[in-house]
Structures are given as structure tokens and as C-alpha cells.
Design a protein around this motif. Structure first.
Motif, mmCIF file in Angstrom:
data_model
loop_
_atom_site.group_PDB
_atom_site.id
_atom_site.type_symbol
_atom_site.label_atom_id
_atom_site.label_comp_id
_atom_site.label_asym_id
_atom_site.label_seq_id
_atom_site.Cartn_x
_atom_site.Cartn_y
_atom_site.Cartn_z
ATOM 1 N N LEU A 6 0.840 -1.203 0.000
ATOM 2 C CA LEU A 6 0.000 0.000 0.000
ATOM 3 C C LEU A 6 0.875 1.254 0.000
ATOM 4 O O LEU A 6 0.603 2.218 -0.729
ATOM 5 C CB LEU A 6 -0.910 0.005 1.230
ATOM 6 N N ILE A 7 1.931 1.226 0.820
ATOM 7 C CA ILE A 7 2.830 2.379 0.888
ATOM 8 C C ILE A 7 3.548 2.560 -0.443
ATOM 9 O O ILE A 7 3.703 3.686 -0.932
ATOM 10 C CB ILE A 7 3.830 2.202 2.043
ATOM 11 N N ARG A 8 3.982 1.472 -1.058
ATOM 12 C CA ARG A 8 4.652 1.568 -2.363
ATOM 13 C C ARG A 8 3.725 2.218 -3.393
ATOM 14 O O ARG A 8 4.162 3.046 -4.209
ATOM 15 C CB ARG A 8 5.067 0.183 -2.834
ATOM 16 N N SER A 9 2.463 1.833 -3.401
ATOM 17 C CA SER A 9 1.514 2.413 -4.355
ATOM 18 C C SER A 9 1.386 3.913 -4.136
ATOM 19 O O SER A 9 1.372 4.700 -5.089
ATOM 20 C CB SER A 9 0.148 1.745 -4.217
ATOM 21 N N PHE A 10 1.332 4.324 -2.880
ATOM 22 C CA PHE A 10 1.230 5.746 -2.551
ATOM 23 C C PHE A 10 2.487 6.498 -2.981
ATOM 24 O O PHE A 10 2.412 7.528 -3.666
ATOM 25 C CB PHE A 10 1.000 5.885 -1.049
ATOM 26 N N VAL A 11 3.661 5.990 -2.616
ATOM 27 C CA VAL A 11 4.918 6.678 -2.922
ATOM 28 C C VAL A 11 5.133 6.772 -4.431
ATOM 29 O O VAL A 11 5.477 7.835 -4.958
ATOM 30 C CB VAL A 11 6.105 5.966 -2.245
ATOM 31 N N CYS A 12 4.930 5.672 -5.158
ATOM 32 C CA CYS A 12 5.150 5.683 -6.610
ATOM 33 C C CYS A 12 4.172 6.619 -7.307
ATOM 34 O O CYS A 12 4.528 7.278 -8.295
ATOM 35 C CB CYS A 12 5.011 4.267 -7.176
ATOM 36 N N THR A 13 2.941 6.705 -6.809
ATOM 37 C CA THR A 13 1.961 7.607 -7.398
ATOM 38 C C THR A 13 2.379 9.060 -7.210
ATOM 39 O O THR A 13 2.316 9.872 -8.144
ATOM 40 C CB THR A 13 0.577 7.365 -6.768
ATOM 41 N N VAL A 14 2.825 9.402 -6.003
ATOM 42 C CA VAL A 14 3.266 10.775 -5.750
ATOM 43 C C VAL A 14 4.481 11.115 -6.601
ATOM 44 O O VAL A 14 4.551 12.184 -7.216
ATOM 45 C CB VAL A 14 3.578 10.966 -4.252
ATOM 46 N N SER A 29 -2.057 -2.628 -12.343
ATOM 47 C CA SER A 29 -3.083 -1.805 -12.973
ATOM 48 C C SER A 29 -3.327 -0.528 -12.179
ATOM 49 O O SER A 29 -3.082 -0.467 -10.960
ATOM 50 C CB SER A 29 -4.393 -2.581 -13.091
ATOM 51 N N ALA A 30 -3.837 0.483 -12.877
ATOM 52 C CA ALA A 30 -4.177 1.738 -12.213
ATOM 53 C C ALA A 30 -5.273 1.515 -11.176
ATOM 54 O O ALA A 30 -5.279 2.151 -10.114
ATOM 55 C CB ALA A 30 -4.603 2.778 -13.247
ATOM 56 N N ALA A 31 -6.205 0.615 -11.468
ATOM 57 C CA ALA A 31 -7.273 0.318 -10.518
ATOM 58 C C ALA A 31 -6.715 -0.263 -9.225
ATOM 59 O O ALA A 31 -7.151 0.093 -8.123
ATOM 60 C CB ALA A 31 -8.276 -0.652 -11.142
ATOM 61 N N ALA A 32 -5.717 -1.141 -9.355
ATOM 62 C CA ALA A 32 -5.105 -1.738 -8.169
ATOM 63 C C ALA A 32 -4.386 -0.679 -7.335
ATOM 64 O O ALA A 32 -4.452 -0.692 -6.102
ATOM 65 C CB ALA A 32 -4.135 -2.836 -8.578
ATOM 66 N N VAL A 33 -3.687 0.248 -7.996
ATOM 67 C CA VAL A 33 -3.000 1.323 -7.277
ATOM 68 C C VAL A 33 -4.008 2.198 -6.544
ATOM 69 O O VAL A 33 -3.822 2.552 -5.372
ATOM 70 C CB VAL A 33 -2.155 2.167 -8.249
ATOM 71 N N SER A 34 -5.085 2.551 -7.221
ATOM 72 C CA SER A 34 -6.116 3.383 -6.603
ATOM 73 C C SER A 34 -6.724 2.699 -5.383
ATOM 74 O O SER A 34 -6.929 3.320 -4.331
ATOM 75 C CB SER A 34 -7.208 3.701 -7.634
ATOM 76 N N GLN A 35 -6.975 1.411 -5.495
ATOM 77 C CA GLN A 35 -7.520 0.649 -4.367
ATOM 78 C C GLN A 35 -6.514 0.589 -3.217
ATOM 79 O O GLN A 35 -6.894 0.702 -2.039
ATOM 80 C CB GLN A 35 -7.886 -0.762 -4.827
ATOM 81 N N ASN A 36 -5.236 0.410 -3.539
ATOM 82 C CA ASN A 36 -4.212 0.355 -2.496
ATOM 83 C C ASN A 36 -4.123 1.664 -1.723
ATOM 84 O O ASN A 36 -3.983 1.676 -0.493
ATOM 85 C CB ASN A 36 -2.851 0.023 -3.103
ATOM 86 N N ILE A 37 -4.210 2.787 -2.445
ATOM 87 C CA ILE A 37 -4.152 4.083 -1.771
ATOM 88 C C ILE A 37 -5.388 4.281 -0.898
ATOM 89 O O ILE A 37 -5.293 4.784 0.236
ATOM 90 C CB ILE A 37 -4.014 5.218 -2.805
ATOM 91 N N ALA A 38 -6.556 3.864 -1.396
ATOM 92 C CA ALA A 38 -7.770 3.974 -0.600
ATOM 93 C C ALA A 38 -7.666 3.130 0.673
ATOM 94 O O ALA A 38 -8.084 3.555 1.765
ATOM 95 C CB ALA A 38 -8.973 3.539 -1.436
ATOM 96 N N ARG A 39 -7.098 1.919 0.565
ATOM 97 C CA ARG A 39 -6.932 1.061 1.744
ATOM 98 C C ARG A 39 -5.957 1.686 2.737
ATOM 99 O O ARG A 39 -6.149 1.605 3.951
ATOM 100 C CB ARG A 39 -6.425 -0.318 1.309
ATOM 101 N N LEU A 40 -4.894 2.310 2.221
ATOM 102 C CA LEU A 40 -3.925 2.962 3.107
ATOM 103 C C LEU A 40 -4.579 4.120 3.841
ATOM 104 O O LEU A 40 -4.368 4.300 5.053
ATOM 105 C CB LEU A 40 -2.719 3.441 2.288
#
Length: 318
Positions: A6-14, A29-40
Motif C-alpha cells: 500500500l505504501i509503495r503504491s502511494f509513494v510511486c503515485t506521488v 493496474s491503475a485500478a489496483a493502485v487506486s484501491q491500495n491508496i484507498a486502503r492505506l
């Protein structure tokens, strides 16, 4: 729940500036990244990002959180390497950025043999003639010329490569040969435009210990060194080419050298060489797998180009 993912998805997105960019960096996928950030965000109980279809921005708390977690991946990699360096061969992803000409002519031919030696490495070569962003692109290191160095990177010169002043025999027959840098102002010159700032790359020379940067007359300009070499071989004018670009043309006779050991005429100065630097975000980023890359590159370079490594195993190269 895999909190690290979840943290990796947030950091890579920023760092990428978008969810799509973060997804490309992670290979999901972009959907998976979005879901990971929402879970974080749900796990923390705070909103980290303000998102809309066209923009993405850190909240105040998100910015504070990002500063604390942005180095987690690298710290874990360092810890893993420290624990396993004596037990494991180099493994994992190794992402290197390099200028186009050095990537095509020097790095690309030597990477397959590095992979054969260390089959657990996953190699990626990014070709960047502009300023490579280590954080945004998830780079382990970049190889840069002197003009591309920034204060934000730790750099060490690993190779010094001669530049050769070149022209086609046909151009020489029509226009003659300059005998010093000052006479270049009267000749057609084929110049490289730097993608990073749009300026022509100046030609430096050394004569009797003094540095000379002459005025040049642009005849043709390109942001690609191989295109410059091809235009020069077609008679467009005089160009300054790194030895690894010029050598095939010199061997074929489609270009002749005005400087260096193979010069065909007298020229009273020598071009300043190209200096290739290994650049890291932090000295601690010189992991065993990056040391393996550096050792292999060093062994593949002509002996006259190599700069000494700091110790016998490539450590301290930056």
C-alpha cells in the motif's frame, strides 16, 4: 493486508504525479493502485491525496506522511543486501538511465553478458538525454556527462572518453581543414542540441594547458548524436563525436579525424574528453547488484578510458 504494498503504491503515485504513472512504475493496474491508496487512507484514517479526473495533489497530512515513507523501499533493499551479500548472487531489478549515445553504443552491447553472469538480475536500461529523475523513475543509478550533473546527486567519474573532431573526405576536399579551434567559425559545424535546456553543446579544447571554447557556425543541428554522425558522413560539415560513435565511420573511411592519433591534418589543440559519471541519490545506494554492474562496465571499457574504482570490488564508486 500488505502494508508495504500500500505504501509503495502511494509513494510511486506521488513520485510519478499520477495514478497511471505509479501503476506503470509498479507494473500493476491503475485500478489496483487506486484501491491500495484507498486502503492505506482507511488504515490511517486520513486523506493523503486529493484526487480528481485531471489532477492529483497531496493533502497537508499526505505531504508529511510522504516525507516519512518515501525511503522505505530503499532502506529495505539496503537491509536485504546487507544481510545476504555473503550468501547470494546479485539479484532483483536493476534500473539504469543513460544518455542515448552511450546507452546504444556502450551499455546495450555489454548488458547481455552481465545478465549471463548474473541470471537473477532483472535489468532495465532507460535512455534519457535530459535530466534523469531518480525518485520519479525508480532508478538505481544514472550515467551522465559533465553537463548533466546536478547538486542533488552523488557523482563519481568512471570513464574518460576522447572526443574526435571529424569531417567527411568530400567536405575536406571542398573546404579544406581548419588548423586551430578559432578557424572553426569559418566552417560548417554539425552541433548537438541538449534536450535538457535547448542549448548547443559547446566544444571545449585544450592548447598549451589553456582551455579554449571557440565560436561555432551551426550548419545543421540535432538532438541525436547518431543523426549528427550520419549527417557529417554525408558531407554536412565538421562535428565533434565521442570515440565510440566515430570509430566505425573512421574505420570505413566515411569520416576522417582532424584530432587525435588518426588525424589527417595538423590541428594545434585537443578536444576536451567526455567524462562519464555514475550518479546516485545517496552513497548508500551503491548496493552489491549495482557494484556488479559497475565492475562489469569497467571490465568492458577500453583500458585507456577507465577511471580507477575506489577499491577492488567497486565499492565507493560514488
Amino acid at each position: 493486508m500488505n502494508l508495504l504494498q500500500l505504501i509503495r503504491s502511494f509513494v510511486c503515485t506521488v513520485e510519478a504525479g499520477s495514478i497511471a504513472g505509479g501503476a506503470r512504475s509498479l507494473g500493476i493496474s491503475a485500478a489496483a493502485v487506486s484501491q491500495n491508496i484507498a486502503r492505506l487512507e482507511a488504515e490511517l484514517g486520513v486523506r493523503l491525496l486529493n484526487r480528481s479526473p485531471r489532477s492529483l495533489a497531496l493533502t497537508e497530512r499526505g505531504a508529511r506522511y510522504f516525507e516519512q515513507v518515501r525511503e522505505i523501499d530503499r532502506q529495505l533493499e539496503r537491509a536485504h543486501q546487507a544481510a545476504t551479500v555473503d550468501d547470494e548472487a546479485p539479484s532483483g531489478r536493476l534500473r539504469i538511465a543513460s544518455s542515448g549515445a552511450f546507452a546504444r553504443h556502450v551499455l546495450a552491447p555489454m548488458l547481455p553478458s552481465l545478465r549471463a553472469r548474473h541470471p537473477r538480475l532483472e535489468l532495465e536500461l532507460r535512455v534519457e538525454d535530459g535530466f534523469a529523475d531518480h525518485a520519479r523513475d525508480g532508478l538505481d543509478a544514472s550515467l551522465r556527462i559533465q553537463e548533466q550533473l546536478e547538486d542533488t546527486v552523488v557523482a563519481r567519474c568512471i570513464a574518460v572518453i576522447p572526443f574526435v573532431l571529424c569531417a567527411a573526405p568530400d567536405y575536406m576536399a571542398r573546404h579544406g581543414s581548419p588548423s586551430n579551434p578559432e578557424q572553426l567559425a569559418a566552417h560548417d559545424c554539425v552541433l548537438f542540441r541538449q534536450p535538457a535546456d535547448g542549448r548547443h553543446l559547446r566544444w571545449g579544447f585544450v592548447r598549451d594547458g589553456q582551455r579554449i571554447v571557440p565560436e561555432l557556425k551551426p550548419a545543421l543541428v540535432s538532438n541525436d548524436i547518431d543523426a549528427i554522425a550520419a549527417m557529417t558522413a554525408a558531407g554536412a560539415g565538421i562535428s565533434r563525436l565521442a570515440a565510440f560513435v566515430a570509430e566505425p565511420y573512421l574505420a570505413q573511411g566515411t569520416l576522417v579525424a582532424l584530432t587525435g592519433q588518426e588525424r589527417v591534418a595538423q590541428f594545434d589543440a585537443e578536444p576536451e574528453p567526455m567524462r562519464i559519471h555514475m550518479c546516485l541519490s545517496d552513497r548508500r545506494d551503491l548496493t552489491p547488484k549495482l557494484q556488479s554492474f559497475l565492475q562489469h562496465l569497467h571490465s568492458c571499457l577500453p583500458a585507456a578510458w577507465r577511471q580507477p574504482l575506489a577499491d577492488g570490488n567497486g565499492g565507493g564508486a560514488a
